[in-house]
Design a protein around this motif. Structure first.
Motif, PDB file in Angstrom:
ATOM      1  N   PHE A   1     -71.437  41.911 -45.597  1.00  0.00           N
ATOM      2  CA  PHE A   1     -70.261  41.327 -45.676  1.00  0.00           C
ATOM      3  C   PHE A   1     -69.669  41.239 -44.315  1.00  0.00           C
ATOM      4  CE2 PHE A   1     -71.758  43.830 -48.836  1.00  0.00           C
ATOM      5  CZ  PHE A   1     -71.705  43.153 -50.102  1.00  0.00           C
ATOM      6  N   LEU A   2     -68.849  40.156 -44.282  1.00  0.00           N
ATOM      7  CA  LEU A   2     -67.679  40.081 -43.113  1.00  0.00           C
ATOM      8  C   LEU A   2     -66.286  39.693 -43.897  1.00  0.00           C
ATOM      9  CD1 LEU A   2     -66.644  40.088 -40.328  1.00  0.00           C
ATOM     10  CD2 LEU A   2     -67.488  37.704 -40.214  1.00  0.00           C
ATOM     11  N   ILE A   3     -65.372  40.267 -43.738  1.00  0.00           N
ATOM     12  CA  ILE A   3     -63.998  40.335 -44.558  1.00  0.00           C
ATOM     13  C   ILE A   3     -62.979  40.130 -43.225  1.00  0.00           C
ATOM     14  CG2 ILE A   3     -62.214  41.143 -45.960  1.00  0.00           C
ATOM     15  CD1 ILE A   3     -64.302  42.659 -47.381  1.00  0.00           C
ATOM     16  N   VAL A   4     -62.394  38.681 -43.285  1.00  0.00           N
ATOM     17  CA  VAL A   4     -61.308  38.616 -42.472  1.00  0.00           C
ATOM     18  C   VAL A   4     -59.967  38.346 -43.609  1.00  0.00           C
ATOM     19  CG1 VAL A   4     -60.248  37.171 -40.675  1.00  0.00           C
ATOM     20  CG2 VAL A   4     -62.854  37.504 -40.566  1.00  0.00           C
ATOM     21  N   PRO A   5     -59.235  39.617 -43.454  1.00  0.00           N
ATOM     22  CA  PRO A   5     -57.864  39.385 -44.444  1.00  0.00           C
ATOM     23  C   PRO A   5     -57.173  38.154 -44.000  1.00  0.00           C
ATOM     24  CG  PRO A   5     -58.533  41.658 -43.909  1.00  0.00           C
ATOM     25  CD  PRO A   5     -59.446  40.949 -43.092  1.00  0.00           C
ATOM     26  N   GLY A   6     -56.772  37.461 -44.850  1.00  0.00           N
ATOM     27  CA  GLY A   6     -55.682  36.445 -44.895  1.00  0.00           C
ATOM     28  C   GLY A   6     -56.571  35.193 -44.209  1.00  0.00           C
ATOM     29  N   ALA A   7     -57.742  35.030 -44.112  1.00  0.00           N
ATOM     30  CA  ALA A   7     -58.244  33.924 -43.402  1.00  0.00           C
ATOM     31  C   ALA A   7     -57.988  32.659 -44.573  1.00  0.00           C
ATOM     32  CB  ALA A   7     -59.956  34.191 -43.242  1.00  0.00           C
ATOM     33  N   THR A   8     -57.930  31.559 -43.747  1.00  0.00           N
ATOM     34  CA  THR A   8     -57.603  30.165 -44.576  1.00  0.00           C
ATOM     35  C   THR A   8     -58.725  29.053 -44.341  1.00  0.00           C
ATOM     36  OG1 THR A   8     -56.357  29.286 -42.982  1.00  0.00           O
ATOM     37  CG2 THR A   8     -55.216  30.934 -44.747  1.00  0.00           C
ATOM     38  N   ALA A   9     -58.858  28.391 -45.348  1.00  0.00           N
ATOM     39  CA  ALA A   9     -59.910  27.225 -44.777  1.00  0.00           C
ATOM     40  C   ALA A   9     -59.294  26.375 -43.691  1.00  0.00           C
ATOM     41  CB  ALA A   9     -60.236  26.425 -45.990  1.00  0.00           C
ATOM     42  N   VAL A  10     -58.021  26.233 -43.731  1.00  0.00           N
ATOM     43  CA  VAL A  10     -57.254  24.929 -43.151  1.00  0.00           C
ATOM     44  C   VAL A  10     -57.283  25.576 -41.504  1.00  0.00           C
ATOM     45  CG1 VAL A  10     -54.959  25.806 -43.207  1.00  0.00           C
ATOM     46  CG2 VAL A  10     -55.384  23.343 -42.801  1.00  0.00           C
TER      47      VAL A  10
END
Length: 219
Positions: free
Chosen positions: A30-39
């Motif tokens: 797993f790799l979690i980037v909090p707040g990541a957005t597609a745009v």
């Protein structure tokens, strides 16, 4: 057997919990980037620098690994609406920009050599109208869109995302049919987090919903 590599925003935690419970048939990381957005994937200098983290984790191609991408909740729940209000542009224009950035990221992975990628649909918003408990709720209160409007946008977003995946012969799955209440059209109470102010899915119910969706994939 191939292993899963789940990457995305903080909603990846549902997959991580599922793995902890032994609900997946494959090894997972797993790799979690909090707040990541597609745009935000179009900008390596974005606040989260998500594209930098994702590319560092996935490139060059990892043998025997199937990336599973989870993004879009932040876009549909806040960013698309906020940018539309701030820039005075139609919501549809911001929706298209988010999907285009997402599709470009998928193309980067394909061009690098990944032949198997799983695209997972954005999870629906959970914060009730007028609710200001918690940092996320307070931050998103600046957007006037209702919970139903944000949910409807998520449904539209996932339809477009599924179409982009199909064009690239990629697998797509989501859990909207399971977690939305048929009567209200928004998230069912059983799938809300029991923790006030937490905008994620119920940790147990969300984990089981995603595990079922992922384990159904033929890959």
């Amino acid at each position: 057997m191939h292993s899963w590599y789940f990457v995305g925003d903080s909603h990846v935690q549902s997959f991580e919990i599922a793995a902890t419970f032994g609900l997946f048939r494959r090894r997972s990381r797993f790799l979690i980037v909090p707040g990541a957005t597609a745009v935000g994937l179009r900008n390596p200098e974005s606040q989260t620098q998500a594209i930098v983290h994702f590319q560092k984790a996935l490139l060059p191609v990892l043998p025997g690994v199937v990336p599973v991408i989870q993004l879009g909740e932040v876009d549909c729940g806040f960013v698309i609406w906020w940018r539309a209000q701030t820039l005075g542009e139609p919501v549809e224009a911001q929706l298209a920009a988010s999907i285009a950035a997402y599709a470009n990221f998928l193309d980067t992975l394909i061009d690098a050599g990944y032949s198997r990628i799983v695209v997972t649909g954005a999870v629906p918003p959970t914060i009730p109208d007028g609710h200001r408990h918690g940092a996320v709720a307070r931050a998103r209160h600046a957007v006037t869109a209702s919970l139903r409007e944000r949910t409807d946008l998520t449904i539209r977003y996932n339809q477009l995302l599924a179409a982009e995946a199909a064009r690239r012969n990629l697998l797509y799955t989501d859990i909207l049919a399971r977690v939305l209440d048929v009567g209200t059209g928004v998230i069912a109470d059983a799938y809300r987090s029991p923790t006030p102010g937490d905008h994620h899915l119920h940790p147990i119910q969300g984990a089981h919903a995603w595990a079922e969706a992922i384990d159904k994939l033929e890959i």
